[in-house]
Scaffold this active site. Structure first.
Site, PDB file in Angstrom:
ATOM      1  N   LYS A 206     -37.685   4.802  70.098  1.00 18.55           N
ATOM      2  CA  LYS A 206     -38.588   5.951  70.214  1.00 18.55           C
ATOM      3  C   LYS A 206     -39.096   6.349  68.824  1.00 18.55           C
ATOM      4  CE  LYS A 206     -38.637  10.722  71.818  1.00 18.55           C
ATOM      5  NZ  LYS A 206     -37.972  11.780  72.568  1.00 18.55           N
ATOM      6  N   GLU A 212     -29.663   0.883  63.352  1.00 19.54           N
ATOM      7  CA  GLU A 212     -29.165  -0.281  64.083  1.00 19.54           C
ATOM      8  C   GLU A 212     -30.324  -1.173  64.526  1.00 19.54           C
ATOM      9  OE1 GLU A 212     -28.267   2.836  64.517  1.00 19.54           O
ATOM     10  OE2 GLU A 212     -26.134   3.029  64.989  1.00 19.54           O
ATOM     11  N   GLY A 267     -34.996   9.883  74.990  1.00 26.89           N
ATOM     12  CA  GLY A 267     -34.591   8.468  74.975  1.00 26.89           C
ATOM     13  C   GLY A 267     -33.773   8.090  76.197  1.00 26.89           C
ATOM     14  N   ARG A 268     -32.859   8.958  76.599  1.00 21.30           N
ATOM     15  CA  ARG A 268     -31.963   8.630  77.717  1.00 21.30           C
ATOM     16  C   ARG A 268     -32.645   8.775  79.074  1.00 21.30           C
ATOM     17  NH1 ARG A 268     -30.430  12.924  74.643  1.00 21.30           N
ATOM     18  NH2 ARG A 268     -30.330  14.988  75.582  1.00 21.30           N
ATOM     19  N   GLU A 353     -24.715  12.934  76.504  1.00 16.75           N
ATOM     20  CA  GLU A 353     -25.615  13.321  75.415  1.00 16.75           C
ATOM     21  C   GLU A 353     -26.429  14.541  75.861  1.00 16.75           C
ATOM     22  OE1 GLU A 353     -27.205  10.409  72.245  1.00 16.75           O
ATOM     23  OE2 GLU A 353     -28.918  10.700  73.556  1.00 16.75           O
ATOM     24  N   HIS A 384      -7.427  -2.001  90.522  1.00 18.87           N
ATOM     25  CA  HIS A 384      -6.258  -2.698  89.965  1.00 18.87           C
ATOM     26  C   HIS A 384      -6.022  -2.305  88.517  1.00 18.87           C
ATOM     27  CE1 HIS A 384      -5.711  -5.217  93.517  1.00 18.87           C
ATOM     28  NE2 HIS A 384      -7.033  -5.106  93.635  1.00 18.87           N
ATOM     29  N   LYS A 504     -24.598   9.961  61.500  1.00 20.48           N
ATOM     30  CA  LYS A 504     -25.565   8.967  61.002  1.00 20.48           C
ATOM     31  C   LYS A 504     -25.805   9.180  59.514  1.00 20.48           C
ATOM     32  CE  LYS A 504     -28.557   8.812  65.106  1.00 20.48           C
ATOM     33  NZ  LYS A 504     -29.909   9.094  65.556  1.00 20.48           N
TER      34      LYS A 504
HETATM   35  O1  F6P Z   1     -27.916   8.382  69.528  1.00 19.39           O
HETATM   36  C1  F6P Z   1     -28.948   9.280  69.308  1.00 19.39           C
HETATM   37  C2  F6P Z   1     -30.244   8.727  69.743  1.00 19.39           C
HETATM   38  O2  F6P Z   1     -31.191   9.531  69.127  1.00 19.39           O
HETATM   39  C3  F6P Z   1     -30.410   8.686  71.260  1.00 19.39           C
HETATM   40  O3  F6P Z   1     -30.750   9.905  71.808  1.00 19.39           O
HETATM   41  C4  F6P Z   1     -31.471   7.655  71.394  1.00 19.39           C
HETATM   42  O4  F6P Z   1     -31.564   7.191  72.718  1.00 19.39           O
HETATM   43  C5  F6P Z   1     -30.982   6.627  70.411  1.00 19.39           C
HETATM   44  O5  F6P Z   1     -30.475   7.385  69.333  1.00 19.39           O
HETATM   45  C6  F6P Z   1     -32.005   5.641  69.950  1.00 19.39           C
HETATM   46  O6  F6P Z   1     -33.099   6.257  69.331  1.00 19.39           O
HETATM   47  P1  F6P Z   1     -34.455   5.506  69.111  1.00 19.39           P
HETATM   48  O7  F6P Z   1     -35.004   5.120  70.443  1.00 19.39           O
HETATM   49  O8  F6P Z   1     -35.335   6.458  68.386  1.00 19.39           O
HETATM   50  O9  F6P Z   1     -34.180   4.280  68.283  1.00 19.39           O
END
Ligand code: F6P
Length: 541
Positions: A206, A212, A267-268, A353, A384, A504
C-alpha cells in the site's frame, strides 16, 4: 463520549451473566425445544447455528440493546457512506466500495469512488487475461507460469489465504507463490526452483515503503536481471500494486503496470481490490468477480438485516459477551477444510490489528477488555493437537467451526468423515459427558474424574454448501463485519494500527549495531545491549 460500560445495558448484561453462568447448555437445550430453530440464521450461502452458545433469548435481547446503545446502526451507515470513521488517520473506511456492483454510484470527498474501483478492476481483469492467455510474455517471449506476490501483512495474507482456498479454481496453469518475511530463507527458498523467463513478480505494498517488501523485491530484481542478463527485463517481469505511484516509479517499475488503490482501503481489508491481483491471475477475472458478489451479499445483509437475524452482528455480539462478561481471552477458528489452512492466520491480522486497542476513538482509555485473540488450525489436525484443552482445560475458549457440504474432490467417503468430526466435536464441547455416564460405562472409580467431559463450551457452527470464490467472499465479509461490530461496541478505532510502528523504527535503529565493528553504544536497554553483543560474537561472516 460516555463509556459503554457505564450504560444500563452493560449492567443489565453483567447481572444476567451472573444468573446464567451456572447454567449448563444441557439445561438450556432441555428447557427450550425450539432453541435450534430460533438460533439459526442464514446470510447469503452461509448457515449459522449458534444454539450451542451460553445464551438465551433474553441474552440476545440484552446484547442487541447494547448494540443499539453503542449506535451500531448509525455506525454501519456511516461506514458505508464514507464518513471518516478512522478518526486517528482522518480517513473514510470504504473496503465495502471495492465490491460495489457495476452501475452503483458512490462519491466520497469529491472522489468518484465507484468509477475508480471499477476502472482498477477492469485494468486488473485485462492484464490478468493477457497473462493467463499467454499474450503477456516474459522478456524472452515465454508465457508466465508462476506469479510471485511480494508483500507483507495485508499485502500478503489476504491473497495468500485466498489463493490457497481457491487453488482448485486456478485453471490457467499458473501457480502463485507468496514471499513476505525479511528472513532471506523466504525469498531464497521461493526463487530456488523458478524459471526466471516464466516468472512474474507482483510487488504489493500500500505504502511502497515497507522494509520487508522492498528488500525482497530488490533481491528478486537482482535475481532476474542476473539470469536474463538485461535490466530491460524488469518491465516484463515486475508489476506493482500500491497507492504510491511515485515510490513505484522510483523502484523502477513502469507505473503503466501499476494497479492502484486508495488510503480508504486498510491493508487488512484489501485483497478484494488490486492487492488480489495475483489471485485474479490464478483464478481469472470472472471467478474474482464472483468472489466480489459474495462479499457484496454479506455487505447487504449486514447493512439491512435486523440485528436479531444479522449474522455478523450476532457473532460480533457473542464475541463481546464472552470477552467482557465471561473473561474469555481467545477465540478459536476451526475450518474443516484443508484449503482454509491460512484462514486463521489471515483472521489474526484482520481481527487483532483492528481491535487490539486500549484507547477509545476519542483517546480515553478503554475500560472493557477489547480484542479477542484469534487462532486456529484446520480440523481434524487441531483435534490431535490442542482440542484436549478445549474439552477439559480450565479456560473458556469459544470456537467457530466452519464446514462445507460439498468437497471439491472426494476419496473413500473422506469428506463425510471430516464433517462427522466437526459435528462430533461441537456436540461433545457443548454437552460433554457426566461422571455418571462414564461410571455406567464401567470406568474404574479412580479414572472417572479424568474422563469427565465438562461440556458447556460454546461454539458457532457455520455450514457452507461448497468452498467457491463466492462463498469465500461471504466468509471474509462476515469476519470483516464481526470486527466492525466489536470495535463499535468497544468504541475504538478499528482501522488504524499505530502499535506496529515503534518496533519498525527501533529495528532500523538497531540494525547498524548488529553489523558495525564498533561496540554497540546506543542499545535501547541493558538486556538488548547484551543480546546484541552475543549476536555479534556468534555471527560468522
Ligand atoms: O504491519 C503493519 C502494516 O502497516 C499492515 O497494516 C499492512 O498490511 C502491512 O504493514 C503492509 O503494509 P504495506 O502494504 O504498506 O506494505
Amino acid at each position: 463520549m460516555a463509556d459503554i460500560t457505564e450504560a444500563p445495558e452493560w449492567s443489565a448484561l453483567a447481572e444476567h451473566q451472573a444468573a446464567l453462568a451456572t447454567r449448563h447448555l444441557r439445561d438450556l437445550f432441555a428447557d427450550d425445544p425450539g432453541r435450534v430453530g430460533r438460533m439459526t440464521v442464514t446470510a447469503g450461502d452461509l448457515h449459522l447455528d449458534y444454539s450451542k452458545h451460553r445464551v438465551t433469548g433474553e441474552t440476545l435481547g440484552l446484547l442487541v440493546a447494547l448494540a443499539e446503545r453503542a449506535g451500531l446502526r448509525e455506525r454501519i451507515a456511516a461506514m458505508f457512506s464514507g464518513e471518516h470513521i478512522n478518526v486517528s488517520e482522518d480517513r473514510a473506511v470504504l473496503h465495502t466500495a471495492l465490491r460495489l456492483p457495476p452501475g452503483e454510484a458512490l462519491t466520497v470527498d469529491g472522489q468518484d469512488v465507484a468509477g475508480d474501483v471499477h476502472a482498477v478492476l477492469d485494468k486488473m481483469a485485462e492484464f490478468s487475461g493477457r497473462v493467463r492467455s499467454g499474450e503477456w510474455t516474459g522478456f524472452t517471449g515465454k508465457p508466465i507460469r508462476t506469479v510471485v506476490n511480494i508483500g507483507i501483512g495485508g499485502s500478503d495474507l489476504g491473497p495468500a489465504m485466498a489463493y490457497e482456498a481457491l487453488r482448485d479454481f486456478a485453471d490457467a496453469g499458473i501457480a502463485c507463490r507468496f514471499v513476505s518475511n525479511i528472513d532471506p530463507a523466504d525469498i531464497v527458498g521461493t526463487l530456488a526452483d523458478l524459471d526466471p523467463e516464466r516468472t512474474l513478480f507482483v510487488i504489493s505494498s500500500k505504502t511502497f515503503g515497507t522494509l520487508e517488501t522492498l528488500t525482497n523485491a530488490k533481491v528478486a530484481r537482482q535475481w532476474l536481471v542476473e539470469r536474463l542478463g538485461d535490466d530491460k527485463a524488469v518491465s516484463r517481469h515486475f508489476v506493482a500494486v500500491s497507492t504510491n505511484a511515485e515510490r513505484v516509479a522510483d523502484f523502477g517499475i513502469d507505473t503503466g503496470n501499476m494497479f492502484g488503490f486508495w488510503d480508504w482501503v486498510g491493508g487488512r481489508y484489501s485483497f478484494d481490490g488490486a492487492i488480489g491481483l495475483s489471485l485474479m491471475i490464478a483464478i481469472g477475472g470472472e471467478a474474482f468477480r464472483e468472489m466480489l458478489a459474495g462479499f457484496r451479499e454479506i455487505d447487504e445483509h449486514f447493512r439491512t438485516a435486523p440485528f436479531e437475524a444479522n449474522m455478523p452482528v450476532l457473532m460480533g455480539l457473542l464475541g463481546v459477551w464472552y470477552t467482557d462478561f465471561f473473561g474469555a481471552q481467545t477465540r478459536a477458528v476451526l475450518p474443516y477444510s484443508q484449503r482454509l489452512s491460512r484462514f486463521p492466520a489471515y483472521l489474526q491480522q484482520l481481527t487483532m490489528e483492528s481491535n487490539g486497542k486500549s484507547v477509545r476513538a476519542d483517546g480515553a482509555p478503554v475500560v472493557a477488555q477489547t480484542g479477542e485473540i484469534f487462532w486456529g488450525e484446520p480440523g481434524t489436525n487441531g483435534q490431535h493437537a490442542f482440542y484436549q484443552l478445549l474439552h477439559q482445560g480450565t479456560r473458556l475458549v469459544p470456537a467457530d467451526f466452519i464446514g462445507f457440504a460439498e468437497p471439491f474432490a472426494d476419496r473413500e467417503g473422506m469428506h463425510d468423515l471430516l464433517t462427522a468430526n466437526l459435528l462430533a466435536q461441537t456436540s461433545a464441547l457443548a454437552f460433554g459427558k457426566t461422571a455418571e455416564e462414564i461410571a455406567a460405562e464401567g470406568a474404574p472409580a479412580a479414572v472417572v474424574p479424568h474422563k469427565v467431559m465438562p461440556g458447556n463450551r460454546p461454539t458457532s457452527t457455520i455450514l457452507v454448501p461448497r468452498l467457491t470464490p463466492k462463498t469465500l467472499g461471504e466468509l471474509v465479509a462476515l469476519y470483516e463485519h464481526i470486527v466492525f461490530v466489536e470495535g463499535t461496541i468497544w468504541g475504538i478505532d478499528s482501522f488504524d494500527q499505530w502499535g506496529v510502528e515503534l518496533g519498525k523504527v527501533m529495528a532500523m535503529d538497531l540494525a547498524p549495531a548488529l553489523t558495525s565493528a564498533e561496540p554497540p553504544s546506543e542499545a535501547p536497554d541493558p538486556s538488548t545491549a547484551a543480546l546484541v553483543r552475543t549476536y555479534r560474537e556468534w555471527r560468522r561472516r
